[in-house]
Design a protein around this motif. Structure first.
Motif, PDB file in Angstrom:
ATOM      1  N   PRO A   1      58.556  -4.673 -19.679  1.00  0.00           N
ATOM      2  CA  PRO A   1      57.576  -5.629 -19.132  1.00  0.00           C
ATOM      3  C   PRO A   1      56.333  -4.954 -18.555  1.00  0.00           C
ATOM      4  N   VAL A   2      56.430  -3.693 -18.190  1.00  0.00           N
ATOM      5  CA  VAL A   2      55.288  -2.968 -17.650  1.00  0.00           C
ATOM      6  C   VAL A   2      54.576  -2.186 -18.751  1.00  0.00           C
ATOM      7  N   LEU A   3      55.342  -1.514 -19.586  1.00  0.00           N
ATOM      8  CA  LEU A   3      54.773  -0.608 -20.568  1.00  0.00           C
ATOM      9  C   LEU A   3      54.123  -1.326 -21.751  1.00  0.00           C
ATOM     10  N   LEU A   4      54.707  -2.403 -22.230  1.00  0.00           N
ATOM     11  CA  LEU A   4      54.175  -3.063 -23.425  1.00  0.00           C
ATOM     12  C   LEU A   4      52.782  -3.668 -23.227  1.00  0.00           C
ATOM     13  N   PRO A   5      52.479  -4.330 -22.090  1.00  0.00           N
ATOM     14  CA  PRO A   5      51.088  -4.758 -21.900  1.00  0.00           C
ATOM     15  C   PRO A   5      50.127  -3.572 -21.823  1.00  0.00           C
ATOM     16  N   GLY A   6      50.589  -2.468 -21.252  1.00  0.00           N
ATOM     17  CA  GLY A   6      49.763  -1.263 -21.207  1.00  0.00           C
ATOM     18  C   GLY A   6      49.502  -0.706 -22.592  1.00  0.00           C
ATOM     19  N   MET A   7      50.507  -0.722 -23.440  1.00  0.00           N
ATOM     20  CA  MET A   7      50.337  -0.252 -24.817  1.00  0.00           C
ATOM     21  C   MET A   7      49.398  -1.180 -25.594  1.00  0.00           C
ATOM     22  N   ALA A   8      49.490  -2.482 -25.335  1.00  0.00           N
ATOM     23  CA  ALA A   8      48.581  -3.432 -25.986  1.00  0.00           C
ATOM     24  C   ALA A   8      47.140  -3.163 -25.544  1.00  0.00           C
ATOM     25  N   SER A   9      46.936  -2.922 -24.263  1.00  0.00           N
ATOM     26  CA  SER A   9      45.600  -2.591 -23.761  1.00  0.00           C
ATOM     27  C   SER A   9      45.102  -1.286 -24.355  1.00  0.00           C
ATOM     28  N   LEU A  10      46.013  -0.335 -24.498  1.00  0.00           N
ATOM     29  CA  LEU A  10      45.668   0.950 -25.105  1.00  0.00           C
ATOM     30  C   LEU A  10      45.169   0.757 -26.531  1.00  0.00           C
ATOM     31  N   LEU A  11      45.846  -0.076 -27.309  1.00  0.00           N
ATOM     32  CA  LEU A  11      45.429  -0.316 -28.690  1.00  0.00           C
ATOM     33  C   LEU A  11      44.070  -1.016 -28.758  1.00  0.00           C
ATOM     34  N   HIS A  12      43.838  -1.967 -27.856  1.00  0.00           N
ATOM     35  CA  HIS A  12      42.545  -2.657 -27.834  1.00  0.00           C
ATOM     36  C   HIS A  12      41.433  -1.674 -27.480  1.00  0.00           C
ATOM     37  N   GLN A  13      41.683  -0.801 -26.509  1.00  0.00           N
ATOM     38  CA  GLN A  13      40.674   0.185 -26.122  1.00  0.00           C
ATOM     39  C   GLN A  13      40.443   1.192 -27.248  1.00  0.00           C
ATOM     40  N   ALA A  14      41.499   1.603 -27.920  1.00  0.00           N
ATOM     41  CA  ALA A  14      41.365   2.538 -29.039  1.00  0.00           C
ATOM     42  C   ALA A  14      40.522   1.915 -30.154  1.00  0.00           C
ATOM     43  N   LYS A  15      40.690   0.613 -30.359  1.00  0.00           N
ATOM     44  CA  LYS A  15      39.872  -0.071 -31.365  1.00  0.00           C
ATOM     45  C   LYS A  15      38.406  -0.097 -30.939  1.00  0.00           C
ATOM     46  N   LYS A  16      38.145  -0.337 -29.634  1.00  0.00           N
ATOM     47  CA  LYS A  16      36.765  -0.316 -29.132  1.00  0.00           C
ATOM     48  C   LYS A  16      36.140   1.066 -29.289  1.00  0.00           C
ATOM     49  N   GLU A  17      36.943   2.101 -29.084  1.00  0.00           N
ATOM     50  CA  GLU A  17      36.452   3.481 -29.188  1.00  0.00           C
ATOM     51  C   GLU A  17      36.392   3.965 -30.637  1.00  0.00           C
ATOM     52  N   LYS A  18      36.731   3.101 -31.586  1.00  0.00           N
ATOM     53  CA  LYS A  18      36.691   3.392 -33.027  1.00  0.00           C
ATOM     54  C   LYS A  18      37.625   4.542 -33.412  1.00  0.00           C
ATOM     55  N   CYS A  19      38.783   4.587 -32.776  1.00  0.00           N
ATOM     56  CA  CYS A  19      39.768   5.632 -33.074  1.00  0.00           C
ATOM     57  C   CYS A  19      40.409   5.454 -34.439  1.00  0.00           C
ATOM     58  N   PHE A  20      40.406   4.239 -34.956  1.00  0.00           N
ATOM     59  CA  PHE A  20      41.033   3.972 -36.239  1.00  0.00           C
ATOM     60  C   PHE A  20      40.071   4.204 -37.400  1.00  0.00           C
ATOM     61  N   GLU A  21      38.807   4.496 -37.079  1.00  0.00           N
ATOM     62  CA  GLU A  21      37.795   4.714 -38.099  1.00  0.00           C
ATOM     63  C   GLU A  21      37.456   6.187 -38.278  1.00  0.00           C
ATOM     64  N   ARG A  22      37.737   7.009 -37.254  1.00  0.00           N
ATOM     65  CA  ARG A  22      37.356   8.417 -37.274  1.00  0.00           C
ATOM     66  C   ARG A  22      38.562   9.313 -37.087  1.00  0.00           C
ATOM     67  N   LYS A  23      38.417  10.558 -37.512  1.00  0.00           N
ATOM     68  CA  LYS A  23      39.484  11.524 -37.296  1.00  0.00           C
ATOM     69  C   LYS A  23      39.476  12.044 -35.864  1.00  0.00           C
ATOM     70  N   ARG A  24      38.275  12.291 -35.326  1.00  0.00           N
ATOM     71  CA  ARG A  24      38.146  12.853 -33.981  1.00  0.00           C
ATOM     72  C   ARG A  24      37.367  11.892 -33.098  1.00  0.00           C
ATOM     73  N   THR A  25      37.853  11.674 -31.887  1.00  0.00           N
ATOM     74  CA  THR A  25      37.135  10.863 -30.900  1.00  0.00           C
ATOM     75  C   THR A  25      37.342  11.492 -29.525  1.00  0.00           C
ATOM     76  N   LYS A  26      36.540  11.043 -28.557  1.00  0.00           N
ATOM     77  CA  LYS A  26      36.701  11.550 -27.197  1.00  0.00           C
ATOM     78  C   LYS A  26      37.780  10.772 -26.442  1.00  0.00           C
ATOM     79  N   PHE A  27      38.290   9.702 -27.019  1.00  0.00           N
ATOM     80  CA  PHE A  27      39.297   8.859 -26.378  1.00  0.00           C
ATOM     81  C   PHE A  27      40.636   9.593 -26.331  1.00  0.00           C
ATOM     82  N   ILE A  28      41.207   9.692 -25.126  1.00  0.00           N
ATOM     83  CA  ILE A  28      42.514  10.325 -24.948  1.00  0.00           C
ATOM     84  C   ILE A  28      43.475   9.235 -24.494  1.00  0.00           C
ATOM     85  N   ALA A  29      44.393   8.880 -25.375  1.00  0.00           N
ATOM     86  CA  ALA A  29      45.292   7.751 -25.142  1.00  0.00           C
ATOM     87  C   ALA A  29      46.171   7.961 -23.906  1.00  0.00           C
TER      88      ALA A  29
END
Length: 150
Positions: free
Chosen positions: A56-84
């Motif tokens: 109940p604590v970790l899964l909303p955090g993981m969902a937020s992590l995925l949304h932030q990773a999408k904003k940081e374009k982590c799924f489009e590039r090999k290297r990003t400054k985003f550290i999960a």
């Protein structure tokens, strides 16, 4: 399914934990309240402990992590400054029920992170990861123009 997975995840309802239509894109979703009166953390089974106290604590955090990773374009590039791991640490620290009413704390201002980084400093982030695409394009274009002029 391996025998170990079958033993661990037997009767585990994954649809309950992996269905995400109710999640929002806000990276600061408050953690749901844990029902402490039904399950005792020291005497419950590992499955009950995970379902009651961890997921109940970790899964909303993981969902937020995925949304932030999408904003940081982590799924489009090999290297990003985003550290999960940094994002998840900051999110979990700020969503801690013991910190209710306190202001948001940046990752590098979290006390245990400051202590860790004093003894284990990180290498500098390359400039190529710090610049936006527009800033990088401007630097490359100005260099090229200067080269042509010379």
């Amino acid at each position: 399914v391996s025998p170990l997975e079958e033993m661990i995840f037997h009767d585990f309802n994954t649809e309950h934990f992996y269905s995400a239509p109710h999640l929002t894109t806000d990276s600061h979703i408050p953690c749901p309240k844990v029902k402490l009166e039904t399950v005792h953390p020291k005497t419950c089974s590992p499955k009950e402990y995970l379902e009651t106290f961890i997921f109940p604590v970790l899964l909303p955090g993981m969902a937020s992590l995925l949304h932030q990773a999408k904003k940081e374009k982590c799924f489009e590039r090999k290297r990003t400054k985003f550290i999960a791991c940094d994002f998840l640490t900051e999110w979990l620290y700020n969503q801690n029920p013991k910190r209710t009413g306190e202001s948001f704390t940046e990752f590098f201002s979290i006390p245990f992170v400051e202590q860790w980084l004093k003894h284990h400093p990180r290498p500098a982030i390359p400039l190529s990861l710090l610049l936006t695409e527009e800033e990088a394009a401007l630097i490359i274009q100005s260099f090229w123009r200067a080269y042509l002029v010379r």
